[in-house]
Design a protein around this motif. Sequence first.
Motif, PDB file in Angstrom:
ATOM      1  N   ASN A  29       0.809  -1.222   0.000  1.00 10.38           N
ATOM      2  CA  ASN A  29       0.000   0.000   0.000  1.00 10.38           C
ATOM      3  C   ASN A  29       0.842   1.271   0.000  1.00 10.38           C
ATOM      4  OD1 ASN A  29      -2.962  -0.711   0.226  1.00 10.38           O
ATOM      5  ND2 ASN A  29      -2.034  -2.069   1.748  1.00 10.38           N
ATOM      6  N   ALA A  30       2.063   1.173  -0.453  1.00 11.56           N
ATOM      7  CA  ALA A  30       2.965   2.331  -0.452  1.00 11.56           C
ATOM      8  C   ALA A  30       2.428   3.497  -1.290  1.00 11.56           C
ATOM      9  CB  ALA A  30       4.350   1.924  -0.944  1.00 11.56           C
ATOM     10  N   ALA A  31       1.596   3.225  -2.270  1.00 13.94           N
ATOM     11  CA  ALA A  31       1.065   4.291  -3.132  1.00 13.94           C
ATOM     12  C   ALA A  31      -0.419   4.565  -2.874  1.00 13.94           C
ATOM     13  CB  ALA A  31       1.270   3.912  -4.596  1.00 13.94           C
ATOM     14  N   THR A  32      -0.971   4.015  -1.798  1.00 17.19           N
ATOM     15  CA  THR A  32      -2.382   4.213  -1.491  1.00 17.19           C
ATOM     16  C   THR A  32      -2.558   5.481  -0.666  1.00 17.19           C
ATOM     17  OG1 THR A  32      -2.712   1.814  -1.446  1.00 17.19           O
ATOM     18  CG2 THR A  32      -4.408   3.172  -0.409  1.00 17.19           C
ATOM     19  N   PRO A  33      -3.254   6.461  -1.196  1.00 14.88           N
ATOM     20  CA  PRO A  33      -3.455   7.707  -0.441  1.00 14.88           C
ATOM     21  C   PRO A  33      -4.152   7.453   0.895  1.00 14.88           C
ATOM     22  CG  PRO A  33      -4.099   7.999  -2.723  1.00 14.88           C
ATOM     23  CD  PRO A  33      -3.868   6.526  -2.521  1.00 14.88           C
ATOM     24  N   SER A  72       3.943  12.338   3.821  1.00 17.73           N
ATOM     25  CA  SER A  72       3.613  12.602   2.418  1.00 17.73           C
ATOM     26  C   SER A  72       2.405  13.521   2.342  1.00 17.73           C
ATOM     27  CB  SER A  72       3.334  11.293   1.681  1.00 17.73           C
ATOM     28  OG  SER A  72       2.150  10.717   2.160  1.00 17.73           O
ATOM     29  N   ASP A  74      -0.252  13.089   0.588  1.00 17.43           N
ATOM     30  CA  ASP A  74      -1.531  12.386   0.485  1.00 17.43           C
ATOM     31  C   ASP A  74      -1.920  11.652   1.774  1.00 17.43           C
ATOM     32  OD1 ASP A  74       0.177  10.212   0.500  1.00 17.43           O
ATOM     33  OD2 ASP A  74      -0.428   9.456  -1.461  1.00 17.43           O
ATOM     34  N   ASN A  76      -0.285   9.234   3.299  1.00 18.07           N
ATOM     35  CA  ASN A  76       0.267   7.891   3.390  1.00 18.07           C
ATOM     36  C   ASN A  76       1.510   7.940   4.272  1.00 18.07           C
ATOM     37  OD1 ASN A  76       1.943   5.549   2.732  1.00 18.07           O
ATOM     38  ND2 ASN A  76       0.444   5.142   1.141  1.00 18.07           N
ATOM     39  N   GLU A  79       6.982   4.503   4.390  1.00 23.92           N
ATOM     40  CA  GLU A  79       8.290   4.907   3.875  1.00 23.92           C
ATOM     41  C   GLU A  79       8.960   3.619   3.395  1.00 23.92           C
ATOM     42  OE1 GLU A  79       9.240   8.854   6.437  1.00 23.92           O
ATOM     43  OE2 GLU A  79       9.567   6.947   7.457  1.00 23.92           O
ATOM     44  N   LEU A  80       8.972   3.456   2.100  1.00 24.81           N
ATOM     45  CA  LEU A  80       9.335   2.180   1.484  1.00 24.81           C
ATOM     46  C   LEU A  80      10.677   1.638   1.953  1.00 24.81           C
ATOM     47  CD1 LEU A  80       8.114   0.113  -0.341  1.00 24.81           C
ATOM     48  CD2 LEU A  80       9.107   1.289  -2.296  1.00 24.81           C
TER      49      LEU A  80
END
Length: 115
Positions: A29-33, A72, A74, A76, A79-80
């Motif tokens: 879910n690293a790119a899920t707002p 971030s 958004d 989220n 932090e990958l």
Amino acid sequence: MSERLFGIHGAALELRSHRMGLIAGNIANAATPGYKARDIDFAAALNARTNGAGRDAAFATATRYRIPTMPSMDGNTVELANEQMAFAENAVAYSATLSFLNGRVETITRALKGE
């Protein structure tokens, strides 16, 4: 009976497995707002388990939301790089615990066979 044979290592393996799932979910879910990264306070969870708490209760009391270093825009909090490091660290600990348990099972098997 398994606690007498394996000590805290059985509970530790179960907790490490659950933590692996949480971290994998964070990475996925690293790119899920708005997604809030979670992790387990392993020491708190293991302490709860050894003090008689059930599996679900130990997970619930020890699950924490991560506080990001760089929030971030958004919302989220994943932090990958940190998640990947936590995943690798947990995988090594999981493997070490599993190796210990395998050795213990082999010892018990040999004892039962009379070797």
